[in-house]
Design a protein around this motif. Structure first.
Motif, PDB file in Angstrom:
ATOM      1  N   ASP A  75      20.668  47.142  37.677  1.00  0.00           N
ATOM      2  CA  ASP A  75      20.354  47.211  36.493  1.00  0.00           C
ATOM      3  C   ASP A  75      19.081  48.436  36.444  1.00  0.00           C
ATOM      4  OD1 ASP A  75      21.901  45.770  35.251  1.00  0.00           O
ATOM      5  OD2 ASP A  75      20.351  43.347  35.968  1.00  0.00           O
ATOM      6  N   GLY A  76      19.107  49.428  35.343  1.00  0.00           N
ATOM      7  CA  GLY A  76      17.867  50.713  35.007  1.00  0.00           C
ATOM      8  C   GLY A  76      18.999  51.562  35.285  1.00  0.00           C
ATOM      9  N   ASN A  77      20.008  51.631  36.284  1.00  0.00           N
ATOM     10  CA  ASN A  77      20.618  52.174  36.982  1.00  0.00           C
ATOM     11  C   ASN A  77      21.771  53.003  35.999  1.00  0.00           C
ATOM     12  OD1 ASN A  77      18.564  52.940  38.989  1.00  0.00           O
ATOM     13  ND2 ASN A  77      20.422  51.278  40.337  1.00  0.00           N
ATOM     14  N   TYR A  78      22.233  54.389  35.874  1.00  0.00           N
ATOM     15  CA  TYR A  78      22.599  54.803  35.466  1.00  0.00           C
ATOM     16  C   TYR A  78      24.524  54.854  36.158  1.00  0.00           C
ATOM     17  CZ  TYR A  78      20.270  56.565  31.114  1.00  0.00           C
ATOM     18  OH  TYR A  78      19.366  57.102  30.414  1.00  0.00           O
ATOM     19  N   SER A  79      25.715  54.479  35.526  1.00  0.00           N
ATOM     20  CA  SER A  79      26.964  54.318  35.969  1.00  0.00           C
ATOM     21  C   SER A  79      28.003  55.145  34.755  1.00  0.00           C
ATOM     22  CB  SER A  79      27.754  53.177  36.491  1.00  0.00           C
ATOM     23  OG  SER A  79      29.146  53.147  36.766  1.00  0.00           O
ATOM     24  N   VAL A  80      28.965  55.145  34.706  1.00  0.00           N
ATOM     25  CA  VAL A  80      29.723  55.446  33.559  1.00  0.00           C
ATOM     26  C   VAL A  80      30.648  54.100  33.286  1.00  0.00           C
ATOM     27  CG1 VAL A  80      30.820  57.832  34.718  1.00  0.00           C
ATOM     28  CG2 VAL A  80      32.051  56.080  35.618  1.00  0.00           C
ATOM     29  N   ILE A  81      31.867  54.120  32.738  1.00  0.00           N
ATOM     30  CA  ILE A  81      32.295  53.014  32.202  1.00  0.00           C
ATOM     31  C   ILE A  81      32.566  52.574  33.274  1.00  0.00           C
ATOM     32  CG2 ILE A  81      34.479  52.570  30.563  1.00  0.00           C
ATOM     33  CD1 ILE A  81      33.740  54.538  28.615  1.00  0.00           C
ATOM     34  N   ALA A  82      33.459  51.016  33.422  1.00  0.00           N
ATOM     35  CA  ALA A  82      33.348  50.788  34.663  1.00  0.00           C
ATOM     36  C   ALA A  82      34.183  49.141  33.825  1.00  0.00           C
ATOM     37  CB  ALA A  82      33.038  50.774  35.816  1.00  0.00           C
ATOM     38  N   GLY A  83      34.972  48.755  35.147  1.00  0.00           N
ATOM     39  CA  GLY A  83      35.113  47.368  35.593  1.00  0.00           C
ATOM     40  C   GLY A  83      36.660  47.229  36.680  1.00  0.00           C
ATOM     41  N   HIS A  84      36.156  45.574  36.255  1.00  0.00           N
ATOM     42  CA  HIS A  84      37.643  45.205  37.582  1.00  0.00           C
ATOM     43  C   HIS A  84      39.574  45.432  36.477  1.00  0.00           C
ATOM     44  CE1 HIS A  84      33.695  43.248  38.742  1.00  0.00           C
ATOM     45  NE2 HIS A  84      34.567  43.424  39.896  1.00  0.00           N
ATOM     46  N   LEU A  85      40.273  45.805  37.801  1.00  0.00           N
ATOM     47  CA  LEU A  85      41.520  45.171  37.092  1.00  0.00           C
ATOM     48  C   LEU A  85      41.390  44.034  36.654  1.00  0.00           C
ATOM     49  CD1 LEU A  85      41.642  48.515  37.990  1.00  0.00           C
ATOM     50  CD2 LEU A  85      44.545  47.739  39.074  1.00  0.00           C
TER      51      LEU A  85
END
Length: 145
Positions: A34-44
């Motif tokens: 939390d508070g950090n940047y990522s990209v669109i993501a998720g689990h299969l």
């Protein structure tokens, strides 16, 4: 019968605009980074092809439609943090619809950043995957040493 080892598999979507910027989202209220940047993501979800999972995640998180022909796998990472995972990284430069934060309870910012100037608080393995993509490297191991 022996139980086989099972890996968690996830997808990450790099949306790139015509200004050579990538869409980043800041995680919030998830308990992970939390508070950090990522990209669109998720689990299969299981019984789901990698590209289909990425398309689904883009719809769920950003409200956009990506056609199968407009997205491609650009990297794979075998990574180890608290668990062991295989992460697929996909990119798209074309999508339909306006990007909207569909999960404001899990993400408190959607912003475009120059690919060569990511936020300081980008999740380290995500930063590395973006750098590897820019360098044309398709496979990486992360967190093993």
């Amino acid at each position: 019968m022996v139980d086989r080892f099972k890996l968690i598999t996830d997808v990450h979507v790099f949306l790139k605009n015509d200004k050579d910027q990538i869409l980043m989202l800041r995680r919030a209220n998830t308990g992970y980074e939390d508070g950090n940047y990522s990209v669109i993501a998720g689990h299969l979800d299981g019984h789901e092809e990698v590209i289909e999972a990425a398309i689904r995640e883009a719809k769920e998180e950003a409200g956009i439609e990506i056609r199968f022909i407009d997205i491609k796998v650009v990297g794979i990472m075998h990574r180890k943090e608290n668990d062991e995972r295989i992460s697929f990284f996909l990119s798209a430069t074309r999508w339909f619809g306006e990007i909207v934060n569909m999960e404001p309870e899990r993400c408190d910012d959607f912003s475009w950043f120059p690919i060569c100037d990511l936020p300081v608080n980008t999740i380290p393995y995500v930063r590395r995957a973006i750098e590897q993509w820019g360098n044309g490297l398709f496979f990486d191991s992360y967190g093993w040493r």
